[in-house]
Design a protein around this motif. Structure first.
Motif, PDB file in Angstrom:
ATOM      1  N   GLU A  84      28.496  10.420  79.308  1.00 19.37           N
ATOM      2  CA  GLU A  84      29.656   9.568  79.582  1.00 19.37           C
ATOM      3  C   GLU A  84      30.911  10.393  79.843  1.00 19.37           C
ATOM      4  O   GLU A  84      31.393  11.115  78.979  1.00 19.37           O
ATOM      5  N   LEU A  85      31.442  10.231  81.054  1.00 20.17           N
ATOM      6  CA  LEU A  85      32.690  10.893  81.419  1.00 20.17           C
ATOM      7  C   LEU A  85      33.852   9.903  81.360  1.00 20.17           C
ATOM      8  O   LEU A  85      34.978  10.267  81.024  1.00 20.17           O
ATOM      9  N   ILE A  86      33.552   8.668  81.720  1.00 22.14           N
ATOM     10  CA  ILE A  86      34.588   7.633  81.803  1.00 22.14           C
ATOM     11  C   ILE A  86      34.065   6.352  81.165  1.00 22.14           C
ATOM     12  O   ILE A  86      32.895   6.003  81.342  1.00 22.14           O
ATOM     13  N   ARG A 132      40.330  10.877  67.159  1.00 20.98           N
ATOM     14  CA  ARG A 132      39.256  10.034  66.618  1.00 20.98           C
ATOM     15  C   ARG A 132      38.576  10.740  65.461  1.00 20.98           C
ATOM     16  O   ARG A 132      38.156  11.890  65.591  1.00 20.98           O
ATOM     17  N   TYR A 147      38.403  -6.073  73.832  1.00 14.51           N
ATOM     18  CA  TYR A 147      39.329  -6.487  74.898  1.00 14.51           C
ATOM     19  C   TYR A 147      38.672  -6.698  76.261  1.00 14.51           C
ATOM     20  O   TYR A 147      39.333  -6.992  77.239  1.00 14.51           O
ATOM     21  N   GLY A 194      39.317   5.022  80.914  1.00 10.75           N
ATOM     22  CA  GLY A 194      39.738   6.270  80.281  1.00 10.75           C
ATOM     23  C   GLY A 194      38.783   7.381  80.659  1.00 10.75           C
ATOM     24  O   GLY A 194      37.561   7.210  80.583  1.00 10.75           O
ATOM     25  N   ARG A 233      29.867  17.443  72.683  1.00 10.34           N
ATOM     26  CA  ARG A 233      30.667  16.630  73.597  1.00 10.34           C
ATOM     27  C   ARG A 233      31.789  15.878  72.892  1.00 10.34           C
ATOM     28  O   ARG A 233      32.460  15.069  73.498  1.00 10.34           O
ATOM     29  N   HIS A 234      31.935  16.102  71.581  1.00  9.75           N
ATOM     30  CA  HIS A 234      32.957  15.375  70.829  1.00  9.75           C
ATOM     31  C   HIS A 234      33.982  16.295  70.197  1.00  9.75           C
ATOM     32  O   HIS A 234      33.628  17.305  69.591  1.00  9.75           O
ATOM     33  N   LEU A 235      35.224  15.896  70.308  1.00  9.23           N
ATOM     34  CA  LEU A 235      36.320  16.545  69.594  1.00  9.23           C
ATOM     35  C   LEU A 235      37.014  15.455  68.792  1.00  9.23           C
ATOM     36  O   LEU A 235      36.968  14.280  69.165  1.00  9.23           O
ATOM     37  N   GLU A 254      35.758  10.081  64.213  1.00  8.61           N
ATOM     38  CA  GLU A 254      34.302   9.903  64.178  1.00  8.61           C
ATOM     39  C   GLU A 254      33.669  11.215  63.737  1.00  8.61           C
ATOM     40  O   GLU A 254      34.121  12.286  64.105  1.00  8.61           O
ATOM     41  N   ARG A 313      35.738  16.493  79.001  1.00  3.77           N
ATOM     42  CA  ARG A 313      34.412  16.270  79.596  1.00  3.77           C
ATOM     43  C   ARG A 313      34.444  16.523  81.097  1.00  3.77           C
ATOM     44  O   ARG A 313      33.490  17.028  81.678  1.00  3.77           O
ATOM     45  N   PHE A 354      41.248  15.075  71.496  1.00  2.00           N
ATOM     46  CA  PHE A 354      40.957  15.369  72.898  1.00  2.00           C
ATOM     47  C   PHE A 354      42.030  14.729  73.769  1.00  2.00           C
ATOM     48  O   PHE A 354      42.903  14.031  73.273  1.00  2.00           O
TER      49      PHE A 354
END
Ligand code: 4AD
Ligand code: MG
Length: 468
Positions: free
Chosen positions: A391-393, A232, A369, A437, A240-242, A234, A442, A245
């Motif tokens: 957020e884990l999932i 991603r 979706y 997902g 918490r962001h890669l 972003e 995380r 991942f």
């Protein structure tokens, strides 16, 4: 020298090795010399504990062994004896030894403490520390737990493609893949880049999800899961962001949101239990570390989560809690807004002090979706939030009705053409289905207590950072 024994095997069966002659191979953690002998501490990566080796000054190549520096690789044979030292049951009385690969004093992992930031700069070596050894053994265990969990439940492992022509999340955060020469781009009549000349004859990207392909296979195999790299673009420079991942995405036919919410809770509990059972020493080390966000009480926390039901609330209930809690938030908590990290943290860390499953979000903050609820405003979405992480999932029941799905994509201004195959699932034997997902890094953060996602993946990729 033959007869090598791995330290994990040696420590696990310490009593049966006493008085036996063995060979160990590994990397020197420290050498301490006294007049008559040397203490050499060696770790081989197979377990948390290092072996203390006593080398007597009259050994054949004592001078080479006693002058080794931290980081050297060695092979040492010796007799296993009970240890006098505290914290260890056995040690090795060296008989012979050889230095395999020497280091000089520029080796960056000296005994003295160093920062996580510095260790990120030497990610090719950091796995040789006790800390990163622990993290990556736990990571391995959680990957094994994942495959076992889904296999035991009858899910089939799907390797979804990494190069894709569609944006599976519709969020536009994709890395382009092209073999065109950026300095000599072919142009069409309108002066735009002519991607028909590109490798695939069209624009393609790295996958932001394997979900859409997982849906295809779930509608034939019943239940599948993916476990693969996810990309991603972003621009989130957070802890918490890669941008690369790993995500696990189960997808289940004839299932509702409730079914996959239960599956998600069971999966998280299974991973916790697996880590507690198989990584006791690693977790014990991590929970006593100043580098983690947790302390020894994290054992109890994890056991509690493993043994209790996950709390489930709707988005609307979450907003009510946030509006009435008296806390000052930076971002507004009005109904319709995305829950921000600070809101999620309030729910998990302060209000519930436990993981929470939040369901039925406003349709406008979620992907195209997701199945529309009867209220026409919310979708059958869930986020599983956990203390310390947020957020884990993320998951949902999917819109299985062709007309509703097409309408939603039109409303969002999406070009449906590339999704023809995804839409056909709704034409040919469509069934209610759902999935989620889980961000693997995380999950590792949550269980190990590490507070920066860059420290739970071997070679992190983040904005302006793609070394190694
Ligand atoms: O909520 P997300 O975007 O959901 C999906 O991708 C769906 N296709 C999943 C599905 O229903 N099959 O991402 C799922 C999880 C997040 O909850 C988070 O844990 C993780 O992936 N994640 C990231 N982890 C690290 N770095 C990032 N940039 C991440 N973006 C998402
Ligand atoms: Mg999400």
């Amino acid at each position: 020298m033959s007869g090598r024994v791995l330290l994990k095997e040696l420590f696990n069966n310490a009593q049966s090795y006493i008085d036996q002659e063995v060979v160990v191979k590994g990397w020197v953690r420290s050498v301490r010399n006294s007049k008559a002998f040397s203490f050499i501490v060696v770790n081989d990566g197979t377990c948390q504990d290092s072996l203390q080796i006593v080398a007597d000054a009259n050994l054949p190549n004592y001078s080479a062994l006693s002058s080794m520096l931290t980081g050297a690789s060695v092979s040492i044979s010796g007799k296993v004896v009970p240890s006098q030292g505290k914290g260890q049951t056995i040690e090795l009385q060296a008989i012979n030894g050889e230095v395999i690969g020497n280091v000089d004093d520029s080796y960056p992992l000296q005994k003295k403490g160093t920062s996580l930031e510095h260790l990120r700069d030497i990610a090719h070596l950091r796995v040789r520390t006790n800390l990163f050894g622990a993290i990556f053994r736990v990571r391995h265990a959680l990957a094994q737990a994942t495959h076992r969990f889904f296999d035991e439940k009858g899910f089939f492992y799907l390797n979804s493609p990494i190069i894709t022509a569609v944006d599976g999340e519709g969020a536009g955060e994709m890395f382009k893949v092209s073999t065109l020469d950026p300095n000599k781009l072919p142009k069409n009549d309108k002066g735009e880049v002519d991607f028909t000349k590109d490798y695939y004859g069209k624009e393609v990207s790295l996958a932001v999800t394997g979900q859409l392909e997982a849906e295809c296979h779930a509608l034939g195999l019943g239940a599948v899961y993916t476990f693969g790299p996810t990309f991603r673009s972003e621009n989130s420079n957070t802890k918490r962001h890669l941008s690369e991942f790993w995500m696990i995405e189960p997808e289940v036919s004839f299932a509702t949101l409730e079914d996959v919410a239960d599956l998600a809770a069971d999966y998280v509990k299974y991973m916790i239990d697996y880590a507690l059972t198989n990584c006791q020493k690693e977790l014990d080390f991590l929970f006593n570390m100043p580098f983690t966000d947790v302390d020894k009480t994290h054992f109890e926390t994890l056991k509690h989560v493993r043994d209790s039901k996950f709390i489930k609330i709707t988005y609307t209930e979450a907003v009510e809690i946030l509006n009435n809690c008296g806390e000052k938030f930076e971002f507004p908590t009005a109904w319709g807004n995305e829950l921000q990290t600070e809101h999620e943290k309030y729910l998990t860390d302060k209000h519930f002090k436990a993981p929470v499953i939040v369901t039925d979000y406003p349709k406008d903050v979620k992907a195209f979706y997701m199945k529309l609820n009867d209220d026409g405003k919310t979708v059958r979405a869930m986020d599983v939030l956990v203390p310390g992480i947020g957020e884990l999932i993320g998951g949902s029941q999917r819109e299985e009705d062709l007309t509703k799905l097409e309408n939603r994509m039109d409303q969002m201004g999406m070009d449906k053409s590339g999704y023809w195959w995804y839409l056909e699932l709704r034409k040919f034997g469509s069934v209610p289905h759902a999935g989620f997902g889980l961000g693997f890094e995380r999950a590792i953060m949550y269980i190990t207590g590490m507070s920066n996602i860059r420290d739970v993946i071997a070679f992190p990729r983040t904005p302006n950072n793609c070394d190694f």
